[in-house]
Design a protein around this motif. Structure first.
Motif, PDB file in Angstrom:
ATOM      1  N   SER A  40       9.021   5.006   5.532  1.00 33.05           N
ATOM      2  CA  SER A  40       9.150   4.066   4.411  1.00 33.05           C
ATOM      3  C   SER A  40       9.252   4.785   3.065  1.00 33.05           C
ATOM      4  O   SER A  40       9.785   4.240   2.103  1.00 33.05           O
ATOM      5  CB  SER A  40       7.977   3.084   4.399  1.00 33.05           C
ATOM      6  OG  SER A  40       6.768   3.801   4.376  1.00 33.05           O
ATOM      7  N   THR A  77       8.717   5.507  13.332  1.00 39.44           N
ATOM      8  CA  THR A  77       8.470   4.310  12.528  1.00 39.44           C
ATOM      9  C   THR A  77       7.086   4.370  11.900  1.00 39.44           C
ATOM     10  O   THR A  77       6.207   5.078  12.406  1.00 39.44           O
ATOM     11  CB  THR A  77       8.595   3.049  13.401  1.00 39.44           C
ATOM     12  OG1 THR A  77       8.259   1.915  12.612  1.00 39.44           O
ATOM     13  CG2 THR A  77       7.636   3.112  14.578  1.00 39.44           C
ATOM     14  N   GLY A  79       5.994   1.176  10.682  1.00 37.07           N
ATOM     15  CA  GLY A  79       5.765  -0.255  10.536  1.00 37.07           C
ATOM     16  C   GLY A  79       6.740  -0.897   9.557  1.00 37.07           C
ATOM     17  O   GLY A  79       7.221  -1.985   9.790  1.00 37.07           O
ATOM     18  N   SER A  80       7.068  -0.186   8.450  1.00 39.13           N
ATOM     19  CA  SER A  80       7.965  -0.813   7.479  1.00 39.13           C
ATOM     20  C   SER A  80       9.302  -0.086   7.371  1.00 39.13           C
ATOM     21  O   SER A  80      10.225  -0.587   6.735  1.00 39.13           O
ATOM     22  CB  SER A  80       7.302  -0.894   6.107  1.00 39.13           C
ATOM     23  OG  SER A  80       6.682   0.314   5.791  1.00 39.13           O
ATOM     24  N   ASP A 138      -2.025   1.884   5.186  1.00 42.65           N
ATOM     25  CA  ASP A 138      -1.095   0.758   5.235  1.00 42.65           C
ATOM     26  C   ASP A 138      -1.566  -0.335   6.188  1.00 42.65           C
ATOM     27  O   ASP A 138      -0.912  -1.354   6.336  1.00 42.65           O
ATOM     28  CB  ASP A 138       0.295   1.241   5.679  1.00 42.65           C
ATOM     29  CG  ASP A 138       0.841   2.286   4.723  1.00 42.65           C
ATOM     30  OD1 ASP A 138       0.291   2.406   3.614  1.00 42.65           O
ATOM     31  OD2 ASP A 138       1.807   2.987   5.077  1.00 42.65           O
ATOM     32  N   VAL A 140      -1.605  -0.314   9.418  1.00 47.68           N
ATOM     33  CA  VAL A 140      -0.816  -0.456  10.637  1.00 47.68           C
ATOM     34  C   VAL A 140      -1.648  -0.095  11.870  1.00 47.68           C
ATOM     35  O   VAL A 140      -1.479  -0.649  12.944  1.00 47.68           O
ATOM     36  CB  VAL A 140       0.439   0.445  10.586  1.00 47.68           C
ATOM     37  CG1 VAL A 140       1.227   0.372  11.882  1.00 47.68           C
ATOM     38  CG2 VAL A 140       1.312   0.053   9.411  1.00 47.68           C
TER      39      VAL A 140
END
Lengths: 149, 417
Positions: A40, A77, A79-80, A138, A140
Motif C-alpha cells: 500500500s 498483499t 490488505g489494502s 493497520d 490486518v
C-alpha cells in the motif's frame, strides 16, 4: 625521529585512515541502503524503476503460480494493496500462502517487481518483524494470541 | 521436584556469585589472603551450581516433561533425541542458560589454571567474572526463568521451530558462545589490571592463551553458522551481512586485533594501554551482540525467539559493564606506564597497522549494523543496510590489510631494514 615525531606520524596516519573510512561509510550509506515498503506504500510514494527495495507483506492465498524455467509468480498483499512478484529460483522451505514474506528486488519499466532474494525472515509466529509491526498497526493481523502466564 | 531443584540451584548460584564478587574484592583491599582465596572456591561452586541447573533443564527436555513451560513451548515427545537435546538452547531462556554455563565454565577454568598468578590479580579477575555472572543470573531469574511450570500439564509439546531442527543447532551456538563469552576472561584481566594499576609483559603472557582459545572457538562457531546458513534456504547464503551475523563478527574482528596487540605487549612491553582497551572493547562487543540478538531490536533473517521487554534489562547490563569499564579505563589508564619504543617500519609498526585497520573495520560494521536502528528511532523509516554497503566500506578497508599481510611477518622486531 624522536619519540614525539614518531607519535605524531602514527596519529596522523591513523586519523587519515579513519577519515577515509568515514567518507566511505557516508558515501555507502547515501547509495546502498534499501528502504522497506509494503504494497500500500507504493500507491503513495511510487518507487522509481531500478531502485532496489525490500518489499514485505503476506503471500496472498491462491496466488502462487509456477511458470517455465523455475520462475515463480506470487502476490504480496497487506490488505489494502497488492504487488505481483516474479522470482526465479528455489523458494525457502517455510514459504507458504497466507504467511509473511520479505523479498528484495527492483521494479522493471512495466511495473513488474523482480525479486532476486526471498527471505525466510520470521519469528516463531512465521511473521517477519517489519511485516508484523505494520500489519498490527493497520489492524490486518493481531499476531498469535498472547500466551497466558 | 527435580525441576524445582534446578531453580533452587540457580538462586543459590546467584548468592554464591554475589559472594564471589564481593569477598575477594574486599580481600584485595585489606590484603587478606584468606578472603582472596574465597575467589577460587566460590568460582568452582558457582560453576557446579550452574551446571547442575543446566543439567536439570536438559533432563526436562530429554524426558519431555511438558509441565515445564520451556519444554512445552519448544519440544515434542516424538522429536529425535538429538533435537530434544539441542532444543534446550533453541529458545531464549535455554540460550541464556547456555551463555551463563559457558561464562562460569571459563571462570572455573581460570580458577583452576591460574596458580602461578599473583594472588591479588587472580582474586580481582575471578571477582569481575563473578560480577558478570551475577548480572546474568539476575537477568535469567527475573526475566527468563526456564523452570516456569504450566498447569494443567499439556499432553504434547508445541514442537521446536522446524527450521531449527538441524544438526547445526547442536554445535553452532555452543561454539559461538565459547567464543564470545570466552573473551570475558580478557575483559576481567583488563579490569583487574586497571584496578591494581599495575601491568607488565607477564599480563599479556597470561591473557594471550585465553584470547587465542576464545578466538579459535569464535572462528569455528562463525564458520559453522556460515555453513548452516549456506544450506538453509532463505538465510541469505553463507554470508549475508545480517545484523545477527555482524553481532558475532564484530567481537571476532576486535578479538583478532587483540591477539596481535597482546603479542606486541608480551614481546616488547609496548601497546599496553591499547591492549587493555581492546580487551574491554572486545567483550563489550560480545555483550552488544547478546543484546542485539536477544532483544529483537534488529530484524534478522535468522530464526530467534525474542521478547523486546527483556531488551531493556540486557541494555542496562550492557550500559553498566561497558560504561563502568570505560570509566575505570579513563580514570586508571594514565597510571599505567608507557612501553618500549619502536620504529614505524618494524614488526611492531606492522602490528599497529593491523590493529588500526581491524578496529576501523569493526567501526564500519558497527555503523552499518546500528544505522537502521538509529534511523528508525529518529525518523520511523525502515531500511536495511545490506551487502552493497559492507562491500563498499569493509571490503575496501580490507585491501591494505591483505596487501600488508604477506610482509608483516618478515619484518624484525624493533626496527626492520
Amino acid at each position: 625521529m624522536n619519540r614525539k615525531q614518531k607519535r605524531l606520524a602514527v596519529i596522523a596516519g591513523g586519523v587519515g585512515f579513519i577519515a577515509v573510512a568515514v567518507l566511505l561509510v557516508m558515501f555507502a550509506l547515501s547509495r546502498s541502503v534499501s528502504y522497506f515498503y509494503m504494497p500500500s506504500d507504493l500507491a503513495d510514494k511510487p518507487v522509481g524503476e531500478g531502485t532496489r527495495i525490500r518489499l514485505g507483506g503476506l503471500v496472498e492465498e491462491g496466488s502462487i503460480r509456477r511458470a517455465e524455467n523455475s520462475n515463480v509468480l506470487f502476490t504480496v498483499t497487506d490488505g489494502s494493496g497488492t504487488v505481483e512478484v516474479r522470482y526465479a529460483g528455489i523458494l525457502p522451505d517455510l514459504f507458504r500462502e497466507g504467511q509473511g514474506v520479505v523479498t528484495e528486488g527492483r521494479f522493471d519499466g512495466n511495473g513488474a517487481f523482480h525479486a532476486d532474494t526471498v527471505l525466510a525472515k520470521h519469528d516463531e509466529n512465521y511473521m517477519p518483524k517489519e511485516v508484523a509491526d505494520r500489519l498490527k498497526e493497520d489492524g490486518v493481523w493481531e499476531g498469535r494470541p498472547a500466551r497466558d502466564c | 521436584m527435580t525441576v524445582e531443584l534446578g531453580l533452587f540451584a540457580l538462586v543459590l548460584a546467584l548468592a554464591v556469585a554475589a559472594i564471589t564478587f564481593v569477598v575477594p574484592a574486599v580481600g584485595v583491599r585489606r590484603n587478606s589472603p584468606q578472603l582472596m582465596t574465597v575467589a577460587v572456591s566460590g568460582t568452582l561452586t558457582l560453576f557446579a551450581l550452574v551446571a547442575l541447573s543446566f543439567g536439570v533443564l536438559i533432563r526436562s527436555h530429554l524426558v519431555s516433561d511438558f509441565s515445564v513451560r520451556n519444554v512445552w513451548e519448544n519440544s515434542h515427545s516424538m522429536m529425535p533425541l538429538v533435537y530434544k537435546f539441542s532444543g534446550v538452547w533453541g529458545n531464549h531462556e535455554g540460550s541464556m542458560m547456555l551463555w551463563l554455563l559457558i561464562l562460569t565454565l571459563f571462570s572455573a577454568l581460570v580458577a583452576a589454571f591460574s596458580r602461578n598468578l599473583p594472588n591479588d590479580l587472580r582474586a580481582n579477575v575471578l571477582s569481575v567474572q563473578a560480577l558478570i555472572a551475577t548480572a546474568f543470573l539476575l537477568f535469567i531469574i527475573l526475566t527468563s526463568n526456564p523452570f516456569m511450570r504450566v498447569f494443567p500439564v499439556p499432553g504434547e509439546g508445541q514442537d521446536l521451530n522446524p527450521i531449527l531442527q538441524d544438526f547445526g543447532l547442536a554445535i553452532h551456538p555452543p561454539l559461538l558462545y565459547l567464543g564470545y563469552v570466552g573473551f570475558s576472561v580478557c575483559f576481567s584481566f583488563a579490569v583487574a589490571a586497571l584496578i591494581s594499576g599495575r601491568i607488565d609483559a607477564a599480563w599479556a603472557l597470561w591473557v594471550r592463551p585465553w584470547a587465542l582459545l576464545a578466538w579459535l572457538f569464535l572462528t569455528a562457531g562463525i564458520a559453522m553458522g556460515s555453513y548452516w546458513a549456506y544450506y538453509e534456504l532463505g538465510w541469505g547464503g553463507w554470508w549475508f551481512w545480517d545484523p545477527v551475523e555482524n553481532a558475532s563478527f564484530m567481537p571476532w574482528l576486535a578479538g583478532t586485533a587483540l591477539l596481535h596487540s597482546a603479542l606486541v605487549m608480551e614481546k616488547r612491553e609496548a601497546l599496553k594501554i591499547w591492549t587493555v582497551l581492546l580487551s574491554i572493547l572486545t567483550f563489550s562487543l560480545s555483550l552488544l551482540g547478546t543484546f542485539l540478538v536477544r532483544s529483537g531490536v534488529l530484524t534478522s533473517v535468522h530464526a530467534f525467539a525474542t521478547d523486546p521487554t527483556r531488551g531493556i534489562f540486557i541494555l542496562t547490563i550492557l550500559a553498566l559493564f561497558v560504561g563502568g569499564s570505560l570509566a575505570l579505563f579513563a580514570w586508571r589508564a594514565p597510571l599505567l606506564r608507557a612501553g618500549g619504543l619502536f620504529s614505524p617500519i618494524s614488526r611492531e609498526g606492522a602490528l599497529v597497522f593491523n590493529n588500526l585497520i581491524l578496529t576501523v573495520a569493526t567501526g564500519t560494521v558497527l555503523t552499518g549494523t546500528l544505522y537502521p536502528l538509529v534511523l528508525e528511532t529518529l525518523t520511523g523509516d525502515k531500511i536495511s543496510v545490506g551487502p552493497p554497503f559492507f562491500n563498499m566500506t569493509f571490503g575496501v578497508l580490507m585491501i591494505p590489510l591483505l596487501l600488508a599481510v604477506p610482509f608483516g611477518p618478515m619484518l624484525s622486531w624493533k626496527r626492520g631494514t
